[in-house]
Design an enzyme around this catalytic site. Structure first.
Site, PDB file in Angstrom:
ATOM      1  CE1 TYR A  66       0.418   7.684   2.594  1.00 18.01           C
ATOM      2  CE2 TYR A  66       0.678   5.388   2.148  1.00 18.01           C
ATOM      3  CZ  TYR A  66       0.476   6.945   2.496  1.00 18.01           C
ATOM      4  OH  TYR A  66      -1.810   6.471   2.610  1.00 18.01           O
ATOM      5  CG  ASP A 114      -2.141   1.081   1.647  1.00 17.10           C
ATOM      6  OD1 ASP A 114      -2.828   1.061   0.926  1.00 17.10           O
ATOM      7  OD2 ASP A 114      -1.125   2.648   2.274  1.00 17.10           O
ATOM      8  CG  HIS A 174      -4.748   9.983  -0.040  1.00 14.69           C
ATOM      9  ND1 HIS A 174      -3.531   9.522  -0.727  1.00 14.69           N
ATOM     10  CD2 HIS A 174      -4.992   9.534   1.290  1.00 14.69           C
ATOM     11  CE1 HIS A 174      -3.120   9.087   0.241  1.00 14.69           C
ATOM     12  NE2 HIS A 174      -3.057   9.130   1.991  1.00 14.69           N
ATOM     13  CE  LYS A 195      -3.620   4.707   0.401  1.00 17.19           C
ATOM     14  NZ  LYS A 195      -2.317   4.535   0.586  1.00 17.19           N
TER      15      LYS A 195
END
Ligand SMILES: NC(=O)c1ccc[n+]([C@@H]2O[C@H](COP(=O)([O-])OP(=O)(O)OC[C@H]3O[C@@H](n4cnc5c(N)ncnc54)[C@H](OP(=O)(O)O)[C@@H]3O)[C@@H](O)[C@H]2O)c1
Length: 317
Positions: free
Chosen positions: A51, A46, A113, A80
Protein backbone atom coordinates in the site's frame (compact mmCIF):
# COMPACT_ATOMS: atom_id res chain seq x y z
CA UNK A 1 -15.71 12.02 19.40
CA UNK A 2 -16.76 8.54 18.28
CA UNK A 3 -14.89 5.47 19.51
CA UNK A 4 -15.13 1.90 18.28
CA UNK A 5 -15.63 -0.73 20.99
CA UNK A 6 -13.16 -3.61 21.09
CA UNK A 7 -13.38 -7.36 20.61
CA UNK A 8 -11.16 -9.89 22.41
CA UNK A 9 -8.98 -11.94 20.07
CA UNK A 10 -8.12 -15.58 20.77
CA UNK A 11 -4.60 -14.34 21.66
CA UNK A 12 -6.09 -12.38 24.58
CA UNK A 13 -5.51 -8.92 23.04
CA UNK A 14 -8.32 -6.44 22.37
CA UNK A 15 -8.91 -5.12 18.84
CA UNK A 16 -11.12 -2.11 17.98
CA UNK A 17 -14.02 -3.36 15.84
CA UNK A 18 -13.45 -0.72 13.16
CA UNK A 19 -10.19 0.53 11.65
CA UNK A 20 -8.98 2.97 9.02
CA UNK A 21 -7.94 1.29 5.75
CA UNK A 22 -4.93 2.86 4.04
CA UNK A 23 -4.86 1.41 0.54
CA UNK A 24 -5.50 3.77 -2.36
CA UNK A 25 -5.78 3.02 -6.07
CA UNK A 26 -3.90 6.28 -6.75
CA UNK A 27 -0.49 6.82 -5.14
CA UNK A 28 -1.11 9.30 -2.38
CA UNK A 29 -0.05 10.30 1.13
CA UNK A 30 -2.10 9.00 4.02
CA UNK A 31 -0.25 11.16 6.56
CA UNK A 32 -2.96 13.79 7.04
CA UNK A 33 -5.74 11.18 6.95
CA UNK A 34 -4.12 9.06 9.66
CA UNK A 35 -3.36 12.05 11.90
CA UNK A 36 -6.94 13.30 11.49
CA UNK A 37 -8.36 9.83 12.15
CA UNK A 38 -6.38 9.52 15.39
CA UNK A 39 -7.63 12.96 16.49
CA UNK A 40 -11.19 11.82 15.72
CA UNK A 41 -10.96 8.66 17.83
CA UNK A 42 -9.68 5.93 15.50
CA UNK A 43 -7.42 3.53 17.37
CA UNK A 44 -7.02 0.83 14.70
CA UNK A 45 -5.16 1.32 11.40
CA UNK A 46 -4.88 -1.32 8.64
CA UNK A 47 -1.98 -1.33 6.20
CA UNK A 48 0.27 -3.63 4.17
CA UNK A 49 3.67 -3.39 2.47
CA UNK A 50 2.38 -2.80 -1.10
CA UNK A 51 0.00 0.00 0.00
CA UNK A 52 3.00 2.30 0.53
CA UNK A 53 1.31 3.79 3.61
CA UNK A 54 3.37 2.21 6.42
CA UNK A 55 5.84 5.12 6.58
CA UNK A 56 3.05 7.74 6.72
CA UNK A 57 1.43 5.81 9.55
CA UNK A 58 4.77 5.72 11.37
CA UNK A 59 5.16 9.49 11.10
CA UNK A 60 1.54 10.09 12.17
CA UNK A 61 1.95 7.85 15.23
CA UNK A 62 5.18 9.55 16.24
CA UNK A 63 3.60 13.02 15.98
CA UNK A 64 0.45 12.07 17.86
CA UNK A 65 2.45 10.38 20.62
CA UNK A 66 4.69 13.49 20.89
CA UNK A 67 1.57 15.70 21.09
CA UNK A 68 0.26 13.53 23.93
CA UNK A 69 -2.91 12.59 21.99
CA UNK A 70 -2.12 8.85 22.25
CA UNK A 71 0.31 6.43 23.80
CA UNK A 72 1.67 3.55 21.71
CA UNK A 73 -0.41 1.04 23.66
CA UNK A 74 -3.64 2.91 22.78
CA UNK A 75 -3.18 2.03 19.11
CA UNK A 76 -3.82 -1.25 17.29
CA UNK A 77 -1.74 -1.51 14.11
CA UNK A 78 -2.46 -4.23 11.55
CA UNK A 79 -0.01 -4.87 8.73
CA UNK A 80 0.79 -7.80 6.47
CA UNK A 81 3.54 -10.07 5.23
CA UNK A 82 3.59 -9.59 1.46
CA UNK A 83 3.88 -12.55 -0.94
CA UNK A 84 7.55 -11.85 -1.84
CA UNK A 85 8.56 -12.72 1.74
CA UNK A 86 6.82 -16.12 2.09
CA UNK A 87 9.97 -18.23 2.18
CA UNK A 88 10.43 -19.14 5.84
CA UNK A 89 13.90 -17.57 5.99
CA UNK A 90 12.50 -14.27 4.60
CA UNK A 91 9.58 -13.93 7.03
CA UNK A 92 11.45 -12.20 9.85
CA UNK A 93 13.11 -9.93 7.30
CA UNK A 94 9.65 -8.95 5.94
CA UNK A 95 8.40 -8.27 9.44
CA UNK A 96 11.43 -6.16 10.36
CA UNK A 97 10.90 -4.14 7.19
CA UNK A 98 7.35 -3.35 8.34
CA UNK A 99 8.60 -2.47 11.83
CA UNK A 100 11.18 -0.12 10.32
CA UNK A 101 8.63 1.53 8.00
CA UNK A 102 6.20 1.99 10.87
CA UNK A 103 8.87 3.08 13.36
CA UNK A 104 7.49 0.58 15.87
CA UNK A 105 8.97 -1.98 18.24
CA UNK A 106 6.07 -4.36 17.83
CA UNK A 107 3.11 -4.88 15.50
CA UNK A 108 -0.27 -5.61 17.05
CA UNK A 109 -1.52 -7.85 14.26
CA UNK A 110 0.55 -9.32 11.42
CA UNK A 111 -1.34 -11.10 8.63
CA UNK A 112 -0.21 -13.35 5.82
CA UNK A 113 -1.59 -11.13 3.03
CA UNK A 114 -2.38 -13.87 0.49
CA UNK A 115 -1.75 -17.64 0.42
CA UNK A 116 0.44 -17.61 -2.73
CA UNK A 117 4.18 -16.79 -2.62
CA UNK A 118 5.94 -14.67 -5.29
CA UNK A 119 9.64 -14.63 -6.18
CA UNK A 120 11.67 -11.92 -4.46
CA UNK A 121 13.35 -9.48 -6.85
CA UNK A 122 13.69 -6.60 -4.40
CA UNK A 123 11.55 -5.16 -1.61
CA UNK A 124 9.79 -2.69 -3.92
CA UNK A 125 8.88 -5.13 -6.70
CA UNK A 126 5.54 -6.17 -5.27
CA UNK A 127 4.35 -7.84 -8.48
CA UNK A 128 7.38 -9.53 -10.10
CA UNK A 129 6.23 -10.07 -13.69
CA UNK A 130 8.26 -11.20 -16.68
CA UNK A 131 8.20 -8.58 -19.48
CA UNK A 132 5.01 -9.00 -21.49
CA UNK A 133 3.34 -11.16 -18.85
CA UNK A 134 0.09 -10.26 -17.07
CA UNK A 135 0.73 -12.57 -14.14
CA UNK A 136 3.34 -12.51 -11.40
CA UNK A 137 6.08 -15.11 -11.07
CA UNK A 138 4.95 -17.23 -8.18
CA UNK A 139 6.75 -19.91 -6.18
CA UNK A 140 5.46 -23.06 -4.51
CA UNK A 141 6.21 -22.14 -0.90
CA UNK A 142 3.59 -23.82 1.25
CA UNK A 143 1.76 -21.23 3.36
CA UNK A 144 1.85 -23.59 6.37
CA UNK A 145 5.66 -23.27 6.36
CA UNK A 146 5.29 -19.49 6.16
CA UNK A 147 2.88 -19.71 9.09
CA UNK A 148 5.38 -21.62 11.22
CA UNK A 149 7.92 -18.84 10.59
CA UNK A 150 5.30 -16.24 11.55
CA UNK A 151 4.78 -18.01 14.88
CA UNK A 152 8.43 -17.30 15.68
CA UNK A 153 7.71 -13.57 15.32
CA UNK A 154 5.25 -13.84 18.22
CA UNK A 155 7.78 -15.80 20.27
CA UNK A 156 10.40 -13.08 19.61
CA UNK A 157 7.98 -10.32 20.67
CA UNK A 158 8.03 -8.62 17.25
CA UNK A 159 4.29 -9.10 16.81
CA UNK A 160 1.49 -9.69 19.31
CA UNK A 161 -1.03 -11.62 17.22
CA UNK A 162 -0.88 -13.28 13.82
CA UNK A 163 -3.60 -13.94 11.29
CA UNK A 164 -4.57 -14.67 7.71
CA UNK A 165 -5.91 -12.70 4.79
CA UNK A 166 -7.63 -13.98 1.65
CA UNK A 167 -7.60 -17.58 2.92
CA UNK A 168 -10.48 -19.88 2.03
CA UNK A 169 -11.93 -22.30 4.58
CA UNK A 170 -9.87 -25.30 3.51
CA UNK A 171 -6.64 -23.30 3.63
CA UNK A 172 -7.55 -21.91 7.05
CA UNK A 173 -8.22 -25.45 8.27
CA UNK A 174 -4.79 -26.59 7.06
CA UNK A 175 -3.16 -23.81 9.10
CA UNK A 176 -5.26 -24.74 12.15
CA UNK A 177 -4.12 -28.37 11.86
CA UNK A 178 -0.39 -27.54 12.08
CA UNK A 179 -0.32 -24.39 14.18
CA UNK A 180 1.10 -23.85 17.65
CA UNK A 181 -0.32 -20.31 17.62
CA UNK A 182 -3.81 -19.92 16.19
CA UNK A 183 -4.71 -17.28 13.63
CA UNK A 184 -6.80 -14.59 15.33
CA UNK A 185 -8.43 -13.21 12.18
CA UNK A 186 -8.99 -13.82 8.49
CA UNK A 187 -9.20 -10.52 6.56
CA UNK A 188 -11.21 -11.02 3.39
CA UNK A 189 -13.32 -9.01 0.99
CA UNK A 190 -16.64 -8.72 2.76
CA UNK A 191 -19.47 -6.26 2.22
CA UNK A 192 -23.18 -6.29 1.38
CA UNK A 193 -22.43 -7.63 -2.11
CA UNK A 194 -20.16 -10.47 -0.98
CA UNK A 195 -21.23 -11.12 2.58
CA UNK A 196 -19.19 -14.30 3.12
CA UNK A 197 -21.89 -15.92 5.27
CA UNK A 198 -20.39 -19.44 4.97
CA UNK A 199 -16.82 -18.33 5.66
CA UNK A 200 -18.07 -16.18 8.55
CA UNK A 201 -19.77 -19.16 10.20
CA UNK A 202 -16.69 -21.30 9.61
CA UNK A 203 -14.46 -18.67 11.26
CA UNK A 204 -16.85 -17.97 14.16
CA UNK A 205 -16.99 -21.69 14.97
CA UNK A 206 -13.19 -21.65 15.29
CA UNK A 207 -12.88 -18.42 17.30
CA UNK A 208 -11.41 -16.54 14.35
CA UNK A 209 -12.64 -12.98 13.72
CA UNK A 210 -13.52 -12.09 10.14
CA UNK A 211 -12.11 -8.71 9.11
CA UNK A 212 -13.80 -6.97 6.18
CA UNK A 213 -11.86 -5.29 3.40
CA UNK A 214 -13.62 -3.24 0.70
CA UNK A 215 -16.38 -2.91 3.33
CA UNK A 216 -18.13 0.00 1.60
CA UNK A 217 -17.85 -1.57 -1.88
CA UNK A 218 -15.59 1.36 -2.89
CA UNK A 219 -18.57 3.70 -2.61
CA UNK A 220 -18.87 6.75 -4.81
CA UNK A 221 -21.82 8.89 -3.67
CA UNK A 222 -21.40 11.35 -6.57
CA UNK A 223 -21.80 8.56 -9.12
CA UNK A 224 -24.36 6.75 -6.92
CA UNK A 225 -22.38 3.52 -7.08
CA UNK A 226 -22.68 0.75 -6.09
CA UNK A 227 -26.42 0.37 -6.70
CA UNK A 228 -26.78 -1.95 -3.69
CA UNK A 229 -26.06 1.08 -1.46
CA UNK A 230 -27.59 3.87 -3.51
CA UNK A 231 -31.20 2.72 -3.92
CA UNK A 232 -34.51 3.71 -2.32
CA UNK A 233 -34.67 0.89 0.24
CA UNK A 234 -31.13 1.35 1.61
CA UNK A 235 -31.63 5.13 1.57
CA UNK A 236 -34.87 4.74 3.55
CA UNK A 237 -33.04 2.76 6.25
CA UNK A 238 -30.31 5.42 6.29
CA UNK A 239 -32.90 8.21 6.60
CA UNK A 240 -34.61 6.43 9.49
CA UNK A 241 -31.39 6.58 11.59
CA UNK A 242 -30.21 9.92 10.12
CA UNK A 243 -27.21 8.10 8.64
CA UNK A 244 -25.84 7.53 5.11
CA UNK A 245 -25.97 4.32 3.03
CA UNK A 246 -22.24 3.85 3.71
CA UNK A 247 -22.86 3.98 7.46
CA UNK A 248 -25.64 1.40 7.09
CA UNK A 249 -23.25 -0.87 5.16
CA UNK A 250 -20.62 -0.58 7.91
CA UNK A 251 -23.14 -1.10 10.70
CA UNK A 252 -24.36 -4.27 8.97
CA UNK A 253 -20.82 -5.68 9.10
CA UNK A 254 -20.16 -4.72 12.73
CA UNK A 255 -23.53 -6.11 13.80
CA UNK A 256 -22.58 -9.48 12.26
CA UNK A 257 -19.53 -9.56 14.53
CA UNK A 258 -16.99 -8.68 11.83
CA UNK A 259 -14.41 -5.87 11.74
CA UNK A 260 -14.48 -3.46 8.77
CA UNK A 261 -11.48 -1.32 7.78
CA UNK A 262 -12.98 1.28 5.43
CA UNK A 263 -10.44 3.23 3.38
CA UNK A 264 -10.98 6.99 3.44
CA UNK A 265 -8.85 10.04 2.76
CA UNK A 266 -11.42 12.83 3.07
CA UNK A 267 -12.12 14.22 6.54
CA UNK A 268 -15.96 14.04 6.31
CA UNK A 269 -15.71 10.38 5.30
CA UNK A 270 -13.28 9.58 8.10
CA UNK A 271 -15.77 11.18 10.53
CA UNK A 272 -18.73 9.44 8.97
CA UNK A 273 -17.29 5.93 8.99
CA UNK A 274 -16.66 5.76 12.72
CA UNK A 275 -19.99 7.39 13.63
CA UNK A 276 -21.97 4.14 13.59
CA UNK A 277 -22.06 3.09 17.23
CA UNK A 278 -25.23 4.93 18.34
CA UNK A 279 -27.92 2.89 16.60
CA UNK A 280 -28.89 -0.73 15.90
CA UNK A 281 -30.38 -2.23 12.75
CA UNK A 282 -33.51 -4.37 13.17
CA UNK A 283 -33.64 -8.06 12.24
CA UNK A 284 -35.72 -7.16 9.15
CA UNK A 285 -33.19 -4.57 8.06
CA UNK A 286 -30.34 -7.06 8.52
CA UNK A 287 -32.33 -9.57 6.45
CA UNK A 288 -32.80 -7.05 3.66
CA UNK A 289 -29.07 -6.24 3.70
CA UNK A 290 -28.33 -10.00 3.59
CA UNK A 291 -30.47 -10.19 0.44
CA UNK A 292 -28.11 -7.83 -1.43
CA UNK A 293 -25.47 -10.58 -1.59
CA UNK A 294 -24.47 -11.54 -5.14
CA UNK A 295 -21.01 -12.93 -4.34
CA UNK A 296 -19.39 -10.38 -6.67
CA UNK A 297 -15.75 -9.65 -5.84
CA UNK A 298 -13.85 -6.41 -6.46
CA UNK A 299 -10.41 -7.85 -5.60
CA UNK A 300 -9.65 -11.04 -7.48
CA UNK A 301 -5.86 -10.61 -7.33
CA UNK A 302 -6.03 -10.84 -11.12
CA UNK A 303 -2.23 -10.61 -11.30
CA UNK A 304 -1.99 -14.14 -9.80
CA UNK A 305 -2.42 -17.23 -11.99
CA UNK A 306 -5.84 -18.64 -11.09
CA UNK A 307 -4.49 -22.14 -11.68
CA UNK A 308 -1.88 -21.83 -8.93
CA UNK A 309 -2.53 -24.60 -6.39
CA UNK A 310 -2.88 -22.07 -3.57
CA UNK A 311 -5.03 -19.47 -5.43
CA UNK A 312 -7.83 -19.11 -2.87
CA UNK A 313 -10.89 -17.95 -4.80
CA UNK A 314 -11.71 -21.08 -6.82
CA UNK A 315 -13.27 -22.69 -3.75
CA UNK A 316 -16.91 -21.97 -2.88
CA UNK A 317 -15.83 -20.28 0.37
N1 LIG B 1 -6.16 -7.85 2.74
C1 LIG B 1 -6.31 -7.47 1.49
O1 LIG B 1 -5.97 -8.21 0.55
C2 LIG B 1 -6.93 -6.13 1.20
C3 LIG B 1 -7.36 -5.83 -0.11
C4 LIG B 1 -7.92 -4.58 -0.34
C5 LIG B 1 -8.05 -3.67 0.70
N2 LIG B 1 -7.60 -3.98 1.96
C6 LIG B 1 -7.73 -3.04 3.10
O2 LIG B 1 -9.10 -2.71 3.23
C7 LIG B 1 -9.23 -1.30 3.19
C8 LIG B 1 -10.57 -0.93 2.60
O3 LIG B 1 -10.71 -1.40 1.28
P1 LIG B 1 -10.78 -0.40 0.03
O4 LIG B 1 -10.20 0.90 0.46
O5 LIG B 1 -10.23 -1.09 -1.13
O6 LIG B 1 -12.36 -0.30 -0.21
P2 LIG B 1 -13.54 0.45 0.57
O7 LIG B 1 -13.15 0.77 1.97
O8 LIG B 1 -14.78 -0.32 0.33
O9 LIG B 1 -13.71 1.77 -0.28
C9 LIG B 1 -12.83 2.86 -0.19
C10 LIG B 1 -13.41 3.93 -1.12
O10 LIG B 1 -14.68 4.34 -0.62
C11 LIG B 1 -14.73 5.71 -0.45
N3 LIG B 1 -15.39 6.00 0.82
C12 LIG B 1 -14.93 5.68 2.05
N4 LIG B 1 -15.78 6.11 2.99
C13 LIG B 1 -16.77 6.72 2.36
C14 LIG B 1 -17.92 7.41 2.79
N5 LIG B 1 -18.21 7.53 4.08
N6 LIG B 1 -18.75 7.93 1.84
C15 LIG B 1 -18.46 7.82 0.54
N7 LIG B 1 -17.37 7.20 0.06
C16 LIG B 1 -16.53 6.67 0.96
C17 LIG B 1 -13.29 6.21 -0.42
O11 LIG B 1 -13.24 7.46 -0.99
P3 LIG B 1 -11.93 8.42 -1.00
O12 LIG B 1 -10.97 7.77 -1.92
O13 LIG B 1 -12.44 9.69 -1.55
O14 LIG B 1 -11.45 8.52 0.40
C18 LIG B 1 -12.55 5.16 -1.22
O15 LIG B 1 -12.55 5.52 -2.60
C19 LIG B 1 -8.03 -0.83 2.38
O16 LIG B 1 -7.79 0.56 2.56
C20 LIG B 1 -6.97 -1.73 2.93
O17 LIG B 1 -6.51 -1.25 4.19
C21 LIG B 1 -7.07 -5.21 2.21
Amino acid sequence: MARAPTVKLNSGFEMPVLGLGTFSLNPTSFLEAVKYAIDRGYRHIDTGLPYGSEKDIGVALKEKIAEGVIKREDMFITTKLWCIHHEPDKVEYGCRLALKNLGLEYIDLYLMHFPVGFILVDDETYQPKKPGSDVVTTNDVDYVDTWKAMEKLVEKGLVRSIGLSNFNAEQTERVLKICKIRPVVNEVECNVEINQSKLLKFCKDRDIILMDYCPVVRANPAKKTPACLYNDRTQAIADKYKKTPVQIALKYLVQRGTVPVPGALEKPMIDENIDIFDFKLTADEMKYLDSLNTGKRICEFEFVDKNHKYYPFNAEF
